[in-house]
Write a protein that holds these residues in place. Structure first.
Motif, PDB file in Angstrom:
ATOM      1  N   TYR A 130      41.057  36.880  35.868  1.00 16.03           N
ATOM      2  CA  TYR A 130      40.196  37.364  34.793  1.00 16.03           C
ATOM      3  C   TYR A 130      38.720  37.188  35.158  1.00 16.03           C
ATOM      4  O   TYR A 130      37.904  38.079  34.898  1.00 16.03           O
ATOM      5  CB  TYR A 130      40.521  36.657  33.474  1.00 16.03           C
ATOM      6  N   CYS A 131      38.368  36.070  35.775  1.00 14.35           N
ATOM      7  CA  CYS A 131      36.967  35.858  36.177  1.00 14.35           C
ATOM      8  C   CYS A 131      36.507  36.952  37.140  1.00 14.35           C
ATOM      9  O   CYS A 131      35.411  37.502  36.992  1.00 14.35           O
ATOM     10  CB  CYS A 131      36.790  34.497  36.843  1.00 14.35           C
ATOM     11  N   LYS A 175      29.364  46.319  37.935  1.00 12.34           N
ATOM     12  CA  LYS A 175      29.362  47.780  38.018  1.00 12.34           C
ATOM     13  C   LYS A 175      29.302  48.272  39.453  1.00 12.34           C
ATOM     14  O   LYS A 175      28.680  49.275  39.753  1.00 12.34           O
ATOM     15  CB  LYS A 175      28.211  48.365  37.207  1.00 12.34           C
ATOM     16  N   ARG A 176      29.985  47.595  40.349  1.00 10.17           N
ATOM     17  CA  ARG A 176      29.938  48.020  41.747  1.00 10.17           C
ATOM     18  C   ARG A 176      31.268  48.562  42.243  1.00 10.17           C
ATOM     19  O   ARG A 176      31.388  49.012  43.352  1.00 10.17           O
ATOM     20  CB  ARG A 176      29.516  46.856  42.640  1.00 10.17           C
ATOM     21  N   SER A 177      32.275  48.525  41.418  1.00  7.72           N
ATOM     22  CA  SER A 177      33.607  48.836  41.891  1.00  7.72           C
ATOM     23  C   SER A 177      34.128  50.165  41.365  1.00  7.72           C
ATOM     24  O   SER A 177      33.845  50.567  40.248  1.00  7.72           O
ATOM     25  CB  SER A 177      34.555  47.719  41.452  1.00  7.72           C
ATOM     26  N   ALA A 178      34.939  50.808  42.174  1.00  7.31           N
ATOM     27  CA  ALA A 178      35.598  52.044  41.765  1.00  7.31           C
ATOM     28  C   ALA A 178      36.575  51.768  40.622  1.00  7.31           C
ATOM     29  O   ALA A 178      36.766  52.616  39.755  1.00  7.31           O
ATOM     30  CB  ALA A 178      36.344  52.646  42.953  1.00  7.31           C
ATOM     31  N   ILE A 179      37.172  50.587  40.609  1.00  5.62           N
ATOM     32  CA  ILE A 179      38.116  50.255  39.541  1.00  5.62           C
ATOM     33  C   ILE A 179      37.392  50.223  38.208  1.00  5.62           C
ATOM     34  O   ILE A 179      37.871  50.755  37.212  1.00  5.62           O
ATOM     35  CB  ILE A 179      38.809  48.904  39.813  1.00  5.62           C
ATOM     36  N   ALA A 180      36.220  49.629  38.181  1.00  7.37           N
ATOM     37  CA  ALA A 180      35.448  49.561  36.933  1.00  7.37           C
ATOM     38  C   ALA A 180      35.141  50.957  36.425  1.00  7.37           C
ATOM     39  O   ALA A 180      35.266  51.236  35.236  1.00  7.37           O
ATOM     40  CB  ALA A 180      34.159  48.781  37.151  1.00  7.37           C
ATOM     41  N   GLU A 236      38.973  44.458  47.433  1.00 10.18           N
ATOM     42  CA  GLU A 236      37.579  44.739  47.078  1.00 10.18           C
ATOM     43  C   GLU A 236      37.122  43.829  45.940  1.00 10.18           C
ATOM     44  O   GLU A 236      36.022  43.293  45.960  1.00 10.18           O
ATOM     45  CB  GLU A 236      37.437  46.205  46.654  1.00 10.18           C
ATOM     46  N   VAL A 237      37.991  43.635  44.967  1.00  7.35           N
ATOM     47  CA  VAL A 237      37.637  42.826  43.805  1.00  7.35           C
ATOM     48  C   VAL A 237      37.663  41.337  44.128  1.00  7.35           C
ATOM     49  O   VAL A 237      36.795  40.583  43.710  1.00  7.35           O
ATOM     50  CB  VAL A 237      38.582  43.137  42.622  1.00  7.35           C
ATOM     51  N   THR A 238      38.673  40.908  44.874  1.00  7.21           N
ATOM     52  CA  THR A 238      38.837  39.478  45.138  1.00  7.21           C
ATOM     53  C   THR A 238      38.066  39.004  46.362  1.00  7.21           C
ATOM     54  O   THR A 238      38.039  37.807  46.644  1.00  7.21           O
ATOM     55  CB  THR A 238      40.328  39.130  45.342  1.00  7.21           C
ATOM     56  N   GLY A 239      37.463  39.924  47.092  1.00  5.49           N
ATOM     57  CA  GLY A 239      36.759  39.526  48.319  1.00  5.49           C
ATOM     58  C   GLY A 239      37.740  39.075  49.374  1.00  5.49           C
ATOM     59  O   GLY A 239      37.464  38.153  50.124  1.00  5.49           O
ATOM     60  N   ASP A 240      38.912  39.699  49.420  1.00  4.62           N
ATOM     61  CA  ASP A 240      39.979  39.398  50.395  1.00  4.62           C
ATOM     62  C   ASP A 240      40.516  37.981  50.229  1.00  4.62           C
ATOM     63  O   ASP A 240      40.964  37.360  51.172  1.00  4.62           O
ATOM     64  CB  ASP A 240      39.464  39.614  51.817  1.00  4.62           C
ATOM     65  N   MET A 241      40.437  37.450  48.982  1.00  3.73           N
ATOM     66  CA  MET A 241      40.861  36.080  48.737  1.00  3.73           C
ATOM     67  C   MET A 241      42.213  35.964  48.039  1.00  3.73           C
ATOM     68  O   MET A 241      42.659  34.866  47.763  1.00  3.73           O
ATOM     69  CB  MET A 241      39.809  35.357  47.889  1.00  3.73           C
ATOM     70  N   MET A 248      33.504  41.860  38.186  1.00  2.00           N
ATOM     71  CA  MET A 248      33.545  43.228  38.669  1.00  2.00           C
ATOM     72  C   MET A 248      33.003  44.176  37.598  1.00  2.00           C
ATOM     73  O   MET A 248      32.166  45.033  37.861  1.00  2.00           O
ATOM     74  CB  MET A 248      34.975  43.629  39.031  1.00  2.00           C
ATOM     75  N   MET A 249      33.458  43.989  36.366  1.00  2.00           N
ATOM     76  CA  MET A 249      33.059  44.884  35.287  1.00  2.00           C
ATOM     77  C   MET A 249      31.567  44.735  34.968  1.00  2.00           C
ATOM     78  O   MET A 249      30.899  45.722  34.709  1.00  2.00           O
ATOM     79  CB  MET A 249      33.887  44.613  34.033  1.00  2.00           C
ATOM     80  N   LEU A 250      31.050  43.532  35.003  1.00  2.00           N
ATOM     81  CA  LEU A 250      29.635  43.323  34.712  1.00  2.00           C
ATOM     82  C   LEU A 250      28.753  43.734  35.887  1.00  2.00           C
ATOM     83  O   LEU A 250      27.599  44.106  35.696  1.00  2.00           O
ATOM     84  CB  LEU A 250      29.373  41.864  34.333  1.00  2.00           C
TER      85      LEU A 250
END
Length: 145
Positions: A101-102, A111-116, A90-95, A107-109
């Motif tokens: 860190y980027c 605000k769309r992720s469950a991890i955040a 989800e975070v890496t876009g399957d990459m 992800m943190m900025l």
């Protein structure tokens, strides 16, 4: 004769190098017009860097599946191996199989992720509740249950 750093000293050097590297990435976010309109961006980036370094277990600059597992266990939200892989995708876009860190900052900025959301929950759990100060409030018989 040159001696190689051993143990804790080598780890300290590695963490210092990682800190410098992540600081350079933070500077690029501060200069990026897409992100630099956020008034407290610098403060957020410092907090993100600190959290990221805490969960980058091997000091290689990426959070791998074990680092993510540790993070979620600290949050009291243990996940299966497959769930962890799905979160990384989800975070890496399957990459990739690690979170750079980027990608973490985006992800943190974003605000769309469950991890955040889980990381923010963790931050709130670690804060001590404010204790009342001053003399206790006066109570009357009407205040009794």
């Amino acid at each position: 004769m040159t001696m190689n750093p051993q143990g804790g000293k080598a780890f300290g050097i590695l963490k210092a190098q990682q800190d410098d590297f992540l600081e350079e990435i933070n500077k690029s976010f501060l200069e990026d017009a897409k992100y630099n309109t956020d008034g407290d961006l610098e403060q957020k980036l410092r907090a993100f860097k600190q959290k990221y370094m805490e969960f980058d277990l091997n000091g290689q600059g990426d959070i791998d599946i074990m680092g993510l597992k540790r993070m979620l266990e600290k949050l009291g939200a243990a996940k299966t191996h497959l769930e962890l892989k799905k979160m990384i995708k989800e975070v890496t876009g399957d990459m990739g199989e690690t979170i750079s860190y980027c990608a973490f900052v985006k992800m943190m900025l974003g605000k769309r992720s469950a991890i955040a959301k889980m990381i923010m929950m963790y931050e709130d759990k670690t804060k001590e509740p404010e204790k009342p100060t001053g003399p206790p409030t006066r109570k009357s018989f009407r205040d009794l249950p």
